[in-house]
Design an enzyme around this catalytic site. Structure first.
Site, PDB file in Angstrom:
ATOM      1  N   HIS A   1      -7.435  -5.408  -0.885  1.00 31.89           N
ATOM      2  CA  HIS A   1      -6.231  -4.627  -0.626  1.00 31.89           C
ATOM      3  C   HIS A   1      -5.309  -5.283   0.406  1.00 31.89           C
ATOM      4  CE1 HIS A   1      -3.983  -0.837  -0.735  1.00 31.89           C
ATOM      5  NE2 HIS A   1      -3.890  -0.907   0.575  1.00 31.89           N
TER       6      HIS A   1
ATOM      7  N   SER B   1       0.835  -1.199   0.000  1.00 32.16           N
ATOM      8  CA  SER B   1       0.000   0.000   0.000  1.00 32.16           C
ATOM      9  C   SER B   1       0.881   1.263   0.000  1.00 32.16           C
ATOM     10  CB  SER B   1      -0.939  -0.033   1.203  1.00 32.16           C
ATOM     11  OG  SER B   1      -1.928   0.982   1.119  1.00 32.16           O
TER      12      SER B   1
ATOM     13  N   ASP C   1       4.205  23.962  -1.047  1.00 34.71           N
ATOM     14  CA  ASP C   1       5.539  23.752  -1.604  1.00 34.71           C
ATOM     15  C   ASP C   1       6.060  22.339  -1.387  1.00 34.71           C
ATOM     16  OD1 ASP C   1       5.744  24.032   1.120  1.00 34.71           O
ATOM     17  OD2 ASP C   1       7.625  25.180   1.078  1.00 34.71           O
TER      18      ASP C   1
END
Length: 433
Positions: free
Chosen positions: A411, A141, A358
């Site tokens: 998953h 993951s 940023d």
């Protein structure tokens, strides 16, 4: 330490908080070495495991179990507690206030993304293995996201890479991610209600109950309708739908005059909703998609912003009609920082991180396009947490990457398959499939 079938050794490493300032503040990183009994002195190749998350500590083995059953056939495994998690220098409501105000806390936490994790790994590799010895990497993951960062900026340290459910969209913004996620979560909801149609009435009843009164969880958190909906994170795992059903069938105390949610229900809900064990999952969740060259803007609570585009997730709308309540997925919302005591003190820092613009890039697409490291990846068909279309696009963008696309597992396939998923990837990497 000896456990059934395995020998465990603790390691602690000192690394810079900010790798661009190697002489500045340092933090500790903990890792646990695991090797098969009787092979302690063999020159086995190393396999570094990068856990999912963000903010998840590495697994705590009970001997030779789970995917370690297969890994220890061939490797000496290093289970890394990524910075801020587990036994590494912790970052949570108890420790972060010592950093100073919210701005100082946010600045500190900005150093806990995949790029810093990879830099940690390289320092550890050189210390444990030597400058010129590579190791294999297994990323689950978010650990797969980190592996792509590793291949982007430090491929010289990687001998081979295995990724399970973790091929991130290289150019996907946080809003892209959640815009694709809500329809997948809706599909998981529809399948759940097809399997357990009786749950629709119970879910409505719970939400009506929560709208009329304040309900507190055993740990002090508030169970709101939105918090109840977030139990849908369970629907992305192999047995998650069944577990959610059993949770719902125990929701109310039978045989009392006024409806009351049962203590057992509230206790179990607490375990699913509290971020006490992994606060960085909530605080840093959307920042893992922040890249200045992708969107040029802040992540800005993307899951909350995009949710308005999917009115079918509105609980009031569901109650006013005949539609079943839709649970949400692994989305992180601002309100969670007011309902969870583990997150409440971290709200201001989390808000500053959400507004940060940023963020450095996490992937070098040109480097990945000329990649020479053998990479294999398991892609779980209709994975609720990681978009399959993104994964396939990334697979095509990484030179030499081979995929195994499967609907046999959800998953959590690596964790629940007792080594079968890892064995498949190892054989794929060796050209045996």
């Amino acid at each position: 330490l000896r456990q059934p079938g395995a020998v465990l050794t603790d390691h602690t490493f000192s690394v810079p908080l900010d790798h661009s300032r190697p002489d500045g503040e340092r933090i500790e990183i903990y890792a646990r070495e695991v090797v098969a009994v009787g092979r302690e002195r063999e020159p086995l190749p190393w396999l570094l495991f990068l856990q999912g998350g963000p903010g998840g500590r590495s697994p705590r083995p009970m001997g030779r179990d789970g995917w370690l059953t297969r890994a220890l056939d061939d490797y000496r495994v290093l289970l890394l507690d990524q910075r801020g998690t587990g036994r590494s220098t912790p970052a949570n409501r108890q420790t972060l206030p010592s950093r100073g105000d919210a701005a100082a806390q946010a600045e500190y936490l900005a150093h806990f993304r995949a790029d810093a994790i990879v830099a940690d790994c390289e320092l550890i590799r050189r210390q444990l293995l030597g400058e010129d010895t590579q190791w294999s990497v297994l990323g689950q993951s978010f650990g797969g996201f980190c592996t792509l960062t590793y291949l982007s900026f430090a491929p010289q340290g990687v001998r081979e890479a295995f990724i399970t459910g973790g091929l991130a969209g290289l150019r996907s913004s946080a809003r892209d991610v959640y815009r694709a996620a809500y329809p997948r979560v809706e599909r998981k909801n529809r399948r759940h209600y097809e399997r357990y149609p009786q749950d629709a009435e119970i879910a409505h009843a719970v939400v009506r109950h929560l709208r009329d009164r304040q309900v507190r969880l055993p740990g002090g958190g508030v169970l709101t309708p939105a918090a109840f909906q977030s139990l849908g994170i369970m629907l992305g795992t192999g047995n998650g739908s069944h577990a959610l059903h059993y949770l719902l069938e125990d929701a109310f105390v039978p045989g009392v005059g006024d409806p009351a949610l049962s203590d057992s229900f509230l206790s179990e809900v607490q375990g699913h909703l509290s971020f006490a064990a992994n606060p960085l999952y909530a605080v840093l969740h959307e920042s893992i998609y922040g890249q200045r060259s992708v969107s040029g803007q802040c992540t800005g609570w993307a899951a909350e912003a995009v949710r308005a585009e999917f009115p079918q997730f509105d609980a009031d709308k569901a109650l006013s009609g005949a539609d079943p309540l839709l649970f949400t997925g692994e989305m992180i919302y601002p309100w969670m920082f007011s309902t969870d005591p583990a997150l409440e003190p971290l709200w201001e820092a989390a808000q500053l991180l959400a507004l940060r613009e940023d963020w450095p890039d996490l992937y070098d697409t040109e480097q990945l396009a000329r990649n020479e490291v053998p990479v294999v990846a398991a892609i779980y068909h209709d994975d609720m947490y990681v978009d399959t279309a993104d994964s396939l696009e990334t697979a095509a963008a990484v030179k030499g990457l081979r995929t195994w696309v499967t609907d046999e597992y959800e998953h959590d396939g690596l964790r629940v398959s007792s080594g079968r998923v890892l064995d498949r990837l190892i054989r794929l990497a060796r050209g045996e499939l």
